[in-house]
Scaffold this active site. Structure first.
Site, PDB file in Angstrom:
ATOM      1  N   ASP A 261      36.115 -34.538 -22.592  1.00  0.00           N
ATOM      2  CA  ASP A 261      36.962 -33.918 -21.492  1.00  0.00           C
ATOM      3  C   ASP A 261      36.605 -32.297 -21.212  1.00  0.00           C
ATOM      4  O   ASP A 261      36.302 -31.716 -22.152  1.00  0.00           O
ATOM      5  CB  ASP A 261      38.764 -33.878 -21.896  1.00  0.00           C
ATOM      6  CG  ASP A 261      39.304 -33.196 -20.981  1.00  0.00           C
ATOM      7  OD1 ASP A 261      39.324 -33.613 -19.688  1.00  0.00           O
ATOM      8  OD2 ASP A 261      40.114 -32.127 -21.256  1.00  0.00           O
ATOM      9  N   GLU A 298      32.898 -34.659 -18.633  1.00  0.00           N
ATOM     10  CA  GLU A 298      33.297 -34.225 -17.448  1.00  0.00           C
ATOM     11  C   GLU A 298      33.003 -32.720 -17.489  1.00  0.00           C
ATOM     12  O   GLU A 298      33.172 -31.864 -18.234  1.00  0.00           O
ATOM     13  CB  GLU A 298      34.803 -34.251 -17.425  1.00  0.00           C
ATOM     14  CG  GLU A 298      35.543 -33.669 -16.203  1.00  0.00           C
ATOM     15  CD  GLU A 298      36.981 -33.546 -16.448  1.00  0.00           C
ATOM     16  OE1 GLU A 298      37.537 -33.208 -15.486  1.00  0.00           O
ATOM     17  OE2 GLU A 298      37.650 -33.459 -17.859  1.00  0.00           O
ATOM     18  N   PHE A 325      31.251 -35.997  -5.532  1.00  0.00           N
ATOM     19  CA  PHE A 325      31.002 -37.460  -4.551  1.00  0.00           C
ATOM     20  C   PHE A 325      32.406 -37.952  -4.197  1.00  0.00           C
ATOM     21  O   PHE A 325      32.305 -38.133  -3.066  1.00  0.00           O
ATOM     22  CB  PHE A 325      30.275 -38.443  -5.467  1.00  0.00           C
ATOM     23  CG  PHE A 325      30.007 -39.606  -4.814  1.00  0.00           C
ATOM     24  CD1 PHE A 325      28.812 -39.881  -4.473  1.00  0.00           C
ATOM     25  CD2 PHE A 325      31.119 -40.861  -4.607  1.00  0.00           C
ATOM     26  CE1 PHE A 325      28.568 -41.199  -3.663  1.00  0.00           C
ATOM     27  CE2 PHE A 325      30.925 -41.802  -4.119  1.00  0.00           C
ATOM     28  CZ  PHE A 325      29.756 -42.405  -3.620  1.00  0.00           C
TER      29      PHE A 325
END
Length: 605
Positions: A261, A298, A325
């Site tokens: 994370d 991430e 995206f």
């Protein structure tokens, strides 16, 4: 193994004895105290601030606390917290009767990822509920399940990012053995298991780390307070802690991939970044086990160093979530340009994301007020993970609302189609496949009233740019959590069954079509017709070719197909997908009328 040569932290059963290893570099006395047995086990000081003991008096299930200079605390490396984050730790034997010896995870390019929050996935709110849905997930066609963090958190309701015991499996979910059973069951179904882990912060409630030693540093600050100590004095303790955690998930739980994370919030300016150390440890585990293991991250820095090889002083993570995206896709279908959407220009940026991954690859970002990002040249498509929904992009909306409640059915289908037509790894969020309208807002069950109020105020402040007449759901309220639990009965009625059929067909097309199942970025050409809001993708491999056309407008548009080959329609977002490939054409197509908000795949005959 780290330079300290520490193999395990916490309480571990090895053979007939139990090994206890605690890092407390400032302590004068460290004792493991088992109150139920009226037993004290003194630990002896070792090198680098570690304390150690072996005992045959501890048995699995025994509850204990660590006494550090006269004060008792739960073990930060606890494997189980049956009485919650403030209660005693429980000794757990991680040995399990695995039957997945012949299982091998998919190749990186074969991942089709399904993200799950255990507490809201089923009405039982536990691992057993997830296991019972394996037939659904297998039939859907996904190849990997990604489980949001399961490290022990306060109470029984939490996204998981407030975990305070990174080694402990959330007790209300079923604990250690149930999670091992889940992994074993998914491997039996030939589905990989990805686990979301948090190495950038520790949650606020039940956080006893500082009572043991300098796990944190005030050199840097993060959104959650002082940063974890990866490069300051005594940083070896925190680094060992994380590397041992990585090893445990891979070796003792047979996890196939870790999703790390928010690695941009890891503050480490040492000569060897902690991600490089994790990469090296993972490579050793791969060699030892003979099985693939993956590291997904991430990261919002658009910095290719996270993906570049170790030989270039990169971190060599296997793949990165590609939020840009998602942002470009959302703006393309009409998302208001507020907050982090404000500087995305819709279809042009989406075309760039298809072609170059990063939308900001060194150009100026007025949101950040600086030139931002690096290029991604040479990085293969499977190094990026894309989505039209995930836990963040649903849950971090004020109401936790899903795409089908915001956009028309046609737009929602087109968004999913855009994801699966990309050269990147597709991810979908639980319930997305049948278009559930159940929200996924942020929720907690903290025990500290002051902390609860801080979270409430923080959520309101977060949505200042998005505020409408609606109120921010109360994250502490049990009803906020209950509303997020999926209703599996929806699958017995329309329009949910038809939505599910669409996703199954889309996933099957992606997995089986020879040009889609392993798209290389250098085989993809992208053309954006901005004034007509049309996006064209072409994939060419020698004599084989497909053309993907997407209409991001609300009018019917006529397009001519490339004249160099003869084309037939094999997939349409607006058709009922009764089979894997829909071929409605007896003759080659030279032109086609595109419905509003639609996508098509044409294959060369």
């Amino acid at each position: 193994m780290s330079k300290t040569e520490i193999k395990h932290v916490g309480v571990r059963f090895e053979g007939e004895s139990c090994q206890i290893c605690v890092w407390a570099p400032i302590a004068k006395i460290v004792i493991c105290r088992l109150h139920d047995k009226n037993l004290e086990i003194p630990l002896k000081p070792q090198q680098y601030g570690y304390w150690y003991a072996e005992s045959t008096l501890i048995t699995p299930g025994d509850r204990y606390k660590i006494d550090v200079d006269g004060n008792e605390f739960p073990d930060p490396a606890s494997l189980s917290q049956p009485e919650g984050v403030h209660g005693p730790s429980a000794a757990m034997d991680l040995r399990f009767n695995w039957t997945d010896q012949d299982y091998q995870p998919p190749k990186n390019s074969e991942f089709v990822i399904y993200e799950v929050h255990v507490g809201t996935f089923t009405s039982s709110h536990d691992f057993d509920g997830v296991i019972k849905k394996i037939p659904h997930l297998k039939d859907l066609g996904i190849t990997a399940i990604e489980i949001m963090p399961i490290a022990q958190f306060p109470g029984v309701r939490n996204w998981g990012y407030d975990g305070v015991f990174p080694f402990a499996v959330q007790h209300s979910y079923g604990g250690v053995s149930e999670f091992q059973r889940l992994v074993n069951a998914f491997h039996a179904a030939n589905i990989a298991v990805i686990l979301d882990v948090v190495y950038n912060h520790i949650g606020p409630e039940g956080n006893y780390f500082s009572n043991y030693g300098p796990y944190f540093t005030d050199k840097y600050h993060t959104p959650w307070g002082d940063a974890l100590n990866y490069d300051d004095r005594f940083c070896h303790g925190q680094r060992d802690f994380v590397v041992n955690n990585v090893r445990m998930w891979f070796e003792d739980f047979h996890i196939d991939a870790l999703r790390l994370d928010a690695v941009h919030a890891i503050k480490d300016f040492g000569a060897v970044h902690i991600l490089q150390e994790i990469r090296k440890e993972t490579d050793q585990i791969i060699i030892k086990s003979g099985k693939n293991r993956f590291l997904f991250v991430e990261c919002d820095l658009n910095d290719r160093r996270f993906l570049d090889p170790l030989t270039k002083n990169g971190f060599n993570m296997d793949a990165q979530w590609l939020d840009e995206f998602h942002h470009a896709l959302r703006v393309s279908v009409g998302e208001p340009k507020k907050g982090y959407y404000e500087e995305f220009n819709g279809l042009n940026d989406l075309a760039k994301a298809y072609e170059k991954a990063y939308v900001f690859d060194g150009n100026y970002s007025f949101h950040r007020e600086k030139f931002f990002g690096t290029d991604s040249f040479g990085l293969e498509g499977p190094r990026f993970i894309v989505f039209c929904q995930n836990h963040d992009q649903v849950g971090n909306r004020m109401l936790g609302d899903r795409a089908v409640t915001i956009y028309s059915t046609a737009k929602a289908r087109l968004m999913a189609f855009a994801v699966f037509m990309s050269p990147y790894l597709p991810l979908l969020f639980m319930g997305e496949e049948w278009g559930t309208e159940k929200p996924f807002p942020y929720f907690i069950s903290h025990g500290d009233p002051e902390l609860v109020q801080q979270v409430r105020e923080g959520r309101k402040k977060e949505f200042e740019d998005f505020l409408t007449n609606s109120n921010v759901p109360d994250p502490q309220s049990e009803s906020t959590f209950r509303e997020a639990v999926l209703d599996w009965e929806e699958l017995n009625s329309e329009p949910y069954r038809q939505r599910l059929l669409y996703y199954k067909s889309l996933i099957a097309l992606r997995k089986t079509h020879p040009l889609l199942k392993d798209i290389q970025r250098n085989e993809l050409t992208v053309k954006c017709i901005e004034d007509r809001k049309i996006l064209l993708l072409r994939v060419q491999k020698k004599e084989r070719a497909i053309v993907v056309i997407m209409n991001f407008s609300d009018i019917i548009q006529r397009v001519n197909l490339p004249e160099d080959l003869k084309w037939r329609l094999i997939f349409d977002t607006h058709e009922t997908q009764d089979e894997l490939i829909v071929d409605t054409n007896e003759h080659a197509i030279t032109a086609y009328s595109l419905s509003p908000w639609s996508g098509y795949v044409f294959s060369a005959q």
